[in-house]
Design a protein around this motif. Structure first.
Motif, short mmCIF file in Angstrom:
data_model
loop_
_atom_site.label_atom_id
_atom_site.label_comp_id
_atom_site.label_asym_id
_atom_site.label_seq_id
_atom_site.Cartn_x
_atom_site.Cartn_y
_atom_site.Cartn_z
N VAL A 183 -28.17 2.94 -2.25
CA VAL A 183 -27.31 2.12 -3.09
C VAL A 183 -27.43 2.60 -4.53
CG1 VAL A 183 -26.95 -0.21 -4.00
CG2 VAL A 183 -27.45 0.11 -1.57
N THR A 184 -26.29 2.80 -5.19
CA THR A 184 -26.32 3.30 -6.56
C THR A 184 -25.65 2.36 -7.56
OG1 THR A 184 -24.33 4.61 -6.13
CG2 THR A 184 -26.45 5.71 -5.87
N LEU A 185 -25.08 1.27 -7.09
CA LEU A 185 -24.45 0.27 -7.97
C LEU A 185 -25.15 -1.07 -7.76
CD1 LEU A 185 -22.23 -0.91 -9.81
CD2 LEU A 185 -20.78 -1.12 -7.78
N ILE A 186 -25.80 -1.56 -8.81
CA ILE A 186 -26.52 -2.83 -8.73
C ILE A 186 -25.96 -3.76 -9.80
CG2 ILE A 186 -28.76 -3.97 -8.91
CD1 ILE A 186 -30.04 -1.43 -7.85
N ASP A 187 -25.54 -4.94 -9.37
CA ASP A 187 -24.86 -5.90 -10.25
C ASP A 187 -25.79 -7.05 -10.62
OD1 ASP A 187 -22.14 -7.18 -11.24
OD2 ASP A 187 -23.17 -8.73 -10.09
N THR A 188 -25.88 -7.33 -11.90
CA THR A 188 -26.64 -8.48 -12.38
C THR A 188 -25.84 -9.15 -13.50
OG1 THR A 188 -28.80 -9.22 -13.24
CG2 THR A 188 -28.01 -7.08 -14.00
N ALA A 189 -26.46 -10.11 -14.19
CA ALA A 189 -25.77 -10.84 -15.27
C ALA A 189 -26.80 -11.65 -16.05
CB ALA A 189 -24.70 -11.77 -14.72
N TYR A 190 -26.47 -11.90 -17.30
CA TYR A 190 -27.31 -12.79 -18.11
C TYR A 190 -27.43 -14.17 -17.46
CZ TYR A 190 -28.66 -15.76 -22.08
OH TYR A 190 -29.28 -16.67 -22.90
N LEU A 191 -26.33 -14.64 -16.87
CA LEU A 191 -26.31 -15.95 -16.22
C LEU A 191 -27.36 -16.09 -15.13
CD1 LEU A 191 -24.93 -18.72 -15.58
CD2 LEU A 191 -23.35 -17.45 -14.12
N TYR A 192 -27.70 -15.01 -14.47
CA TYR A 192 -28.63 -15.07 -13.35
C TYR A 192 -30.07 -15.22 -13.87
CZ TYR A 192 -24.51 -12.89 -11.19
OH TYR A 192 -23.23 -12.57 -10.79
N GLY A 193 -30.43 -16.45 -14.11
CA GLY A 193 -31.77 -16.74 -14.61
C GLY A 193 -31.91 -16.55 -16.10
N TRP A 194 -30.77 -16.47 -16.81
CA TRP A 194 -30.77 -16.30 -18.27
C TRP A 194 -31.64 -15.12 -18.69
CZ3 TRP A 194 -26.57 -18.44 -19.13
CH2 TRP A 194 -26.22 -19.63 -18.51
N THR A 249 -25.19 -2.68 -13.71
CA THR A 249 -24.13 -3.30 -14.49
C THR A 249 -24.45 -4.76 -14.70
OG1 THR A 249 -21.78 -3.88 -14.53
CG2 THR A 249 -22.81 -3.67 -12.36
N THR A 250 -24.26 -5.25 -15.92
CA THR A 250 -24.55 -6.64 -16.22
C THR A 250 -23.34 -7.30 -16.86
OG1 THR A 250 -26.22 -8.14 -17.14
CG2 THR A 250 -25.56 -6.27 -18.52
N LYS A 251 -23.46 -8.61 -17.09
CA LYS A 251 -22.33 -9.39 -17.59
C LYS A 251 -22.79 -10.34 -18.70
CE LYS A 251 -21.45 -10.81 -13.30
NZ LYS A 251 -22.25 -9.87 -12.48
N VAL A 252 -21.88 -10.60 -19.64
CA VAL A 252 -22.14 -11.52 -20.74
C VAL A 252 -20.96 -12.48 -20.87
CG1 VAL A 252 -23.56 -9.85 -22.01
CG2 VAL A 252 -21.08 -9.95 -22.43
N GLY A 253 -21.13 -13.51 -21.69
CA GLY A 253 -20.04 -14.44 -21.94
C GLY A 253 -20.26 -15.83 -21.42
N LEU A 301 -21.09 -12.82 -27.98
CA LEU A 301 -21.00 -11.63 -27.13
C LEU A 301 -21.83 -10.49 -27.70
CD1 LEU A 301 -17.20 -11.60 -26.23
CD2 LEU A 301 -19.10 -12.47 -24.87
N ARG A 302 -21.74 -10.30 -29.00
CA ARG A 302 -22.51 -9.22 -29.64
C ARG A 302 -24.01 -9.46 -29.47
NH1 ARG A 302 -21.88 -5.06 -33.22
NH2 ARG A 302 -19.60 -5.31 -33.21
N ASP A 303 -24.45 -10.70 -29.67
CA ASP A 303 -25.87 -11.02 -29.52
C ASP A 303 -26.33 -10.82 -28.08
OD1 ASP A 303 -28.45 -12.29 -30.52
OD2 ASP A 303 -27.89 -13.72 -28.94
N GLN A 304 -25.51 -11.23 -27.12
CA GLN A 304 -25.91 -11.09 -25.72
C GLN A 304 -25.97 -9.63 -25.30
OE1 GLN A 304 -23.59 -13.62 -23.11
NE2 GLN A 304 -24.41 -15.49 -23.99
N VAL A 305 -25.09 -8.81 -25.82
CA VAL A 305 -25.15 -7.38 -25.52
C VAL A 305 -26.42 -6.77 -26.10
CG1 VAL A 305 -24.10 -5.14 -26.08
CG2 VAL A 305 -22.68 -7.01 -25.22
N GLU A 306 -26.75 -7.13 -27.33
CA GLU A 306 -27.97 -6.60 -27.96
C GLU A 306 -29.21 -7.00 -27.15
OE1 GLU A 306 -28.14 -4.53 -30.33
OE2 GLU A 306 -26.30 -4.69 -31.52
N LEU A 336 -17.30 -8.71 -18.89
CA LEU A 336 -17.14 -10.05 -19.44
C LEU A 336 -17.14 -11.02 -18.26
CD1 LEU A 336 -16.61 -11.79 -21.98
CD2 LEU A 336 -14.16 -11.44 -21.56
N HIS A 337 -18.14 -11.90 -18.20
CA HIS A 337 -18.35 -12.72 -17.01
C HIS A 337 -17.15 -13.63 -16.72
CE1 HIS A 337 -21.96 -14.18 -14.47
NE2 HIS A 337 -20.85 -14.35 -13.80
#
Length: 279
Positions: free
Chosen positions: A47-58, A79-83, A102-107, A123-124
């Motif tokens: 597997v070479t694509l793994i999806d996560t996000a800030y929302l998943y457990g902050w 790959t991750t997500k913000v918003g 958005l800028r803060d979450q990316v940083e 963008l979530h």
């Protein structure tokens, strides 16, 4: 035969069957150790694509992937997500597409994931309280600054996708979609026409839990599970489709990955296509 790989944004080659990390427990106990083992096994299986996000457990899900996989293999795309912002009782988690947020979450994501650039940042959700141009425009600015490689969207309509593409290059769209839920058929078709990766979330359910029917019949014919048939249908649906099934079980992970080798006959494809979607 449909290719088993796809070039996101024209330059990031990934295998089309990815992994969604959302279901991985992050608590500091045996469950966390098991989660790390699942993430590592996914990479071992190719597997070479793994999806996560800030929302998943902050951020905790991102940190889990760092513990499991850092330094990342060259071929692996995280790959991750913000918003989305944390709950503020009694309010639950809320959308927030304000440029400064958005800028803060990316940083913060850059620091948590220990990278200089987020190769694919999505963008979530589109915040209806903030002009779309301000939201994707901010991500475009971060891309110009070298902090984002490619930009994706999630849960968008064709009209929203079109509007966003007038401002930025959209590399991916992540909408809910599966054999029994084809609400976003038009979005998928728009992505296919433009060469945009389409990452269906919830790719297996409800098909895997359906009572006996056409999906179960095809599964029996192939010696597979209903979940594997659901994934095979998605991979067969369009070469831009990159399913991201999630699980906290190595057994289920291995089952999901094996679905990439299934091939539907013309008859099986027609019968599955005729299965009544839930809208």
């Amino acid at each position: 035969m449909t290719s088993d790989s796809f070039r996101i944004g024209g330059d990031i080659t990934v295998r089309r069957l990815g992994f969604g990390a959302m279901q991985l427990p992050t608590e500091p106990d045996e469950a966390r150790k098991a989660s790390i083992a699942v993430a590592r096994r996914a990479v071992e299986l190719g597997v070479t694509l793994i999806d996560t996000a800030y929302l998943y457990g902050w951020g905790a899900n991102e940190e889990l992937l760092v513990e499991a996989l850092y330094p990342y293999p060259d071929e692996v795309l995280i790959t991750t997500k913000v918003g989305v912002v944390p709950p503020d009782p009694p309010r639950e988690a809320a959308l927030c597409g304000r440029p400064e947020v958005l800028r803060d979450q990316v940083e913060r994501a850059l620091r948590r994931l220990r990278v200089d650039r987020l190769d694919l940042l999505q963008l979530h959700r589109i915040d209806p309280e903030v002009p779309l141009a301000d939201q994707v425009g901010t991500l475009g600015e971060l891309q110009a600054e070298g902090k984002i490689g490619h930009i994706g969207l999630s849960e968008v309509t064709v009209a929203e996708l079109d509007q966003a593409r007038q401002i930025i290059d959209v590399a991916s769209v992540q909408n809910r979609y599966n054999v029994l839920d084809r609400e976003h058929d038009a979005v998928l078709e728009a992505c296919a026409a433009a060469g945009i990766a389409f990452l269906p979330w919830r790719p297996v359910l409800p098909a895997a839990a359906e009572p006996p029917g056409e999906i179960a019949t095809v599964a029996a014919e192939l010696g597979a599970t209903a979940a594997q048939v659901a994934l095979a249908w998605l991979l067969d649906r369009s070469p831009v489709v990159l399913p991201i099934p999630g699980t906290a079980s190595i057994e289920h992970l291995e089952e999901n990955v094996a679905a990439a080798s299934l091939r539907l006959s013309d008859d099986q494809r027609s019968r599955l296509n005729a299965t009544r979607p839930r809208v």
